[in-house]
Scaffold this motif. Sequence first.
Motif, mmCIF file in Angstrom:
data_model
loop_
_atom_site.group_PDB
_atom_site.id
_atom_site.type_symbol
_atom_site.label_atom_id
_atom_site.label_comp_id
_atom_site.label_asym_id
_atom_site.label_seq_id
_atom_site.Cartn_x
_atom_site.Cartn_y
_atom_site.Cartn_z
ATOM 1 N N PHE A 1 -1.026 -0.439 5.357
ATOM 2 C CA PHE A 1 0.156 -1.074 5.142
ATOM 3 C C PHE A 1 1.069 -0.237 6.510
ATOM 4 O O PHE A 1 1.267 0.841 6.383
ATOM 5 C CB PHE A 1 0.857 -0.647 3.998
ATOM 6 C CG PHE A 1 2.457 -1.392 3.828
ATOM 7 C CD1 PHE A 1 2.628 -2.765 3.537
ATOM 8 C CD2 PHE A 1 3.471 -0.594 3.891
ATOM 9 C CE1 PHE A 1 3.509 -3.386 3.439
ATOM 10 C CE2 PHE A 1 4.478 -1.160 3.973
ATOM 11 C CZ PHE A 1 4.690 -2.578 3.507
ATOM 12 N N CYS B 1 3.004 5.300 -3.826
ATOM 13 C CA CYS B 1 2.595 4.134 -3.045
ATOM 14 C C CYS B 1 2.783 4.464 -1.558
ATOM 15 O O CYS B 1 3.531 3.580 -0.782
ATOM 16 C CB CYS B 1 3.296 2.813 -3.591
ATOM 17 S SG CYS B 1 3.349 2.371 -5.512
ATOM 18 N N PRO C 1 4.919 -2.401 -4.029
ATOM 19 C CA PRO C 1 4.436 -3.710 -3.623
ATOM 20 C C PRO C 1 5.346 -4.617 -4.561
ATOM 21 O O PRO C 1 5.634 -4.516 -5.931
ATOM 22 C CB PRO C 1 3.171 -3.999 -4.082
ATOM 23 C CG PRO C 1 2.669 -3.036 -4.916
ATOM 24 C CD PRO C 1 3.357 -1.966 -4.693
ATOM 25 N N TYR C 2 5.940 -5.513 -4.107
ATOM 26 C CA TYR C 2 7.001 -6.153 -4.819
ATOM 27 C C TYR C 2 7.110 -7.677 -4.452
ATOM 28 O O TYR C 2 8.015 -8.699 -4.678
ATOM 29 C CB TYR C 2 8.453 -5.766 -4.628
ATOM 30 C CG TYR C 2 9.258 -5.603 -3.291
ATOM 31 C CD1 TYR C 2 9.877 -6.914 -2.817
ATOM 32 C CD2 TYR C 2 9.118 -4.569 -2.437
ATOM 33 C CE1 TYR C 2 10.655 -6.574 -1.350
ATOM 34 C CE2 TYR C 2 9.808 -4.425 -1.388
ATOM 35 C CZ TYR C 2 10.307 -5.359 -0.733
ATOM 36 O OH TYR C 2 11.230 -5.365 0.559
ATOM 37 N N VAL D 1 2.583 -14.306 -1.822
ATOM 38 C CA VAL D 1 1.690 -13.461 -0.741
ATOM 39 C C VAL D 1 1.066 -14.511 0.261
ATOM 40 O O VAL D 1 0.901 -14.222 1.517
ATOM 41 C CB VAL D 1 0.448 -13.006 -1.720
ATOM 42 C CG1 VAL D 1 -0.526 -12.405 -0.407
ATOM 43 C CG2 VAL D 1 1.100 -11.740 -2.431
ATOM 44 N N ARG E 1 -3.878 -5.967 0.199
ATOM 45 C CA ARG E 1 -3.128 -6.873 -0.740
ATOM 46 C C ARG E 1 -2.695 -6.063 -1.897
ATOM 47 O O ARG E 1 -1.507 -6.268 -2.318
ATOM 48 C CB ARG E 1 -4.290 -7.984 -1.450
ATOM 49 C CG ARG E 1 -3.420 -8.871 -2.311
ATOM 50 C CD ARG E 1 -4.248 -10.136 -2.980
ATOM 51 N NE ARG E 1 -3.332 -11.131 -3.680
ATOM 52 C CZ ARG E 1 -3.077 -12.325 -3.578
ATOM 53 N NH1 ARG E 1 -3.717 -12.739 -2.474
ATOM 54 N NH2 ARG E 1 -2.486 -12.880 -4.119
ATOM 55 N N ALA F 1 -0.971 -3.497 -1.471
ATOM 56 C CA ALA F 1 0.242 -2.748 -0.822
ATOM 57 C C ALA F 1 1.520 -4.001 -0.831
ATOM 58 O O ALA F 1 2.450 -3.565 -0.716
ATOM 59 C CB ALA F 1 0.019 -2.241 0.403
ATOM 60 N N LEU F 2 0.796 -5.139 -1.078
ATOM 61 C CA LEU F 2 1.701 -6.254 -1.029
ATOM 62 C C LEU F 2 2.317 -7.195 -2.362
ATOM 63 O O LEU F 2 3.306 -7.412 -2.540
ATOM 64 C CB LEU F 2 1.370 -7.373 -0.076
ATOM 65 C CG LEU F 2 1.050 -6.936 1.205
ATOM 66 C CD1 LEU F 2 0.063 -7.991 1.986
ATOM 67 C CD2 LEU F 2 2.114 -6.613 2.109
ATOM 68 N N ASP F 3 1.018 -7.071 -3.091
ATOM 69 C CA ASP F 3 1.268 -8.177 -4.252
ATOM 70 C C ASP F 3 1.806 -7.539 -5.384
ATOM 71 O O ASP F 3 0.893 -6.388 -6.106
ATOM 72 C CB ASP F 3 -0.326 -8.592 -4.782
ATOM 73 C CG ASP F 3 -0.146 -9.605 -5.821
ATOM 74 O OD1 ASP F 3 0.682 -9.728 -6.538
ATOM 75 O OD2 ASP F 3 -1.387 -10.458 -5.796
ATOM 76 N N GLY F 4 2.875 -7.608 -6.101
ATOM 77 C CA GLY F 4 3.704 -7.101 -7.062
ATOM 78 C C GLY F 4 3.440 -7.823 -8.299
ATOM 79 O O GLY F 4 4.364 -7.637 -9.374
#
Length: 273
Positions: free
Chosen positions: A72, A99, A174-175, A181, A194, A196-199
């Motif tokens: 990330f 994180c 991730p939020y 996404v 993913r 690190a992105l998908d909350g």
Amino acid sequence: MPPLSLPLVVSTLRSAGCVFAEDEAELILATARTPDEATAMIARRVTGLPLEQVLGWAEFRGMRVAVEPGVFVPRRRTEFLVEQALALGSAASLIVDLCCGSGAVGAALAEALGALGTPGNAPELHAADIDPAAVRCARRNIAVYGGRAHEGDLFEALPDELRERVGILAANVPYVPTGDVALLPSEARDHEPRVALDGGLDGLDVLRRVTAEASGWLAPGGLLLVETSERQVAAAREAFLRGGLDVRLAVSAELGANVLIGTRPHGTRLTPR
């Protein structure tokens, strides 16, 4: 390929859709050690790899932070989280970057707090991430501060000895809601992990897990700082309160950053382990 020149590199990057082709061309040519390396970097950038992963570093709060492929990339707006942590937690002697990704937040905090403190009295620094590639990258970035990087799922990664001692807990969770996404720029969607992105469904799954456990790791008066989106603030605030934390919101309109800051109240007693 003809001999590399700035105009040629700019033209190549612009044709690939790079909006800031001039700036990127200068950075690539300044970073590459040989013409062959520059050519390979240009080719990777043309395929859509984030510039920071092409260069091998990202600028974050005036520092060069190592960024490896698949890790990330730290965002400029997250510098606001660091500024808030420094303003409110300048006396912190123990920092945790949860994180952590590349470890940019932890490194920036350690750099600044070390400069504020007395020589040889730098804060203790720990970073943790569930992604092995991120942990390897973070280890590179925080080693100079004596930091330790741990692999694992949130607090499970941390040494038990840190409980109730943490002065600053920065959790850049991730939020992005799962359904959003696919709407992210391809640089993030296709080249960053993913995880690190998908909350989760509303983007707050990981935040809720962090706020539920944070009090058990924070020292009295210790801070938890989490970045979120404007539309998530109300629900995120409720998660902080349920976790027994006093909470306030800090906003930077310039950077488009919303940071919730939770404090473990002095005098609170935790359930014995």
